[in-house]
Design a protein around this motif. Structure first.
Motif: not given
Length: 181
Positions: A132, A152, A155, A177
């Motif tokens: 991320r 994520r 992400y 996500w």
């Protein structure tokens, strides 16, 4: 304390948790030339000037061990079998290449904003938030051994930079996500 050289003649070596926690002047660490080194939780946490450490023989990196080492640009992960959560979070790594790692821990490489290339040979699980905020990531190789990509995981990696991401048919789970933004 600017440089540490660890001399050890046994068969394995372990750096205790928090051993060099927030040693803000530490720049270089020379680890012993033994296989299977273990770096425990928070061992080099927030050593902001640490820029050089020989990690080729490190097998296990436990949580937060290098988190906040913002001058750390290169690590050799060729022997890594364990990379727990937040190990390299908020560092400045440029490339990640693993060979033996089965699972990338949660938040393991989060916010390495200059990370450009990731290769995860033999990996099975990419934990949530693993990469991320790695906004310059442009190349990721997801091997056909991966079965799960966490929530994520990528992400905020500014996916406009990805030329292509091939998700192999071995992947049975992609978290919410996972590739957002």
């Amino acid at each position: 304390l600017k440089k540490i050289t660890i001399i050890y003649s046994g068969s394995t070596y372990e750096i205790p948790g928090g051993a060099f926690y927030q040693c803000s002047a530490l720049e270089k660490v020379v680890l012993p030339d033994v296989e299977g080194i273990i770096i425990n939780s928070h061992a080099f946490y927030n050593c902001v000037k640490l820029s050089e450490i020989n990690t080729a023989n490190v097998a296990k990196f436990y949580s937060y061990s290098f988190m906040g080492c913002s001058s750390l640009k290169n690590v050799d992960l060729s022997s890594a079998t364990v990379i727990d959560g937040c190990v390299f979070k908020d560092c400045d790594l440029r490339e990640v290449h693993t060979y033996q790692l089965k699972r990338v821990g949660v938040n393991a490489f989060e916010n390495n904003v200059n990370l450009k290339k990731v290769t995860l040979e033999n990996c099975q699980t990419i934990g949530f938030d693993a990469f991320r905020g790695c906004k310059y990531l442009s190349k990721i190789t997801i091997p056909n051994t991966v079965i799960s990509i966490g929530e994520r995981a990528f992400y905020g990696c500014n996916n406009n930079r990805f030329i292509s991401v091939i998700i192999p048919n071995s992947v049975t789970r992609i978290g919410q996500w996972a590739f957002y933004g």
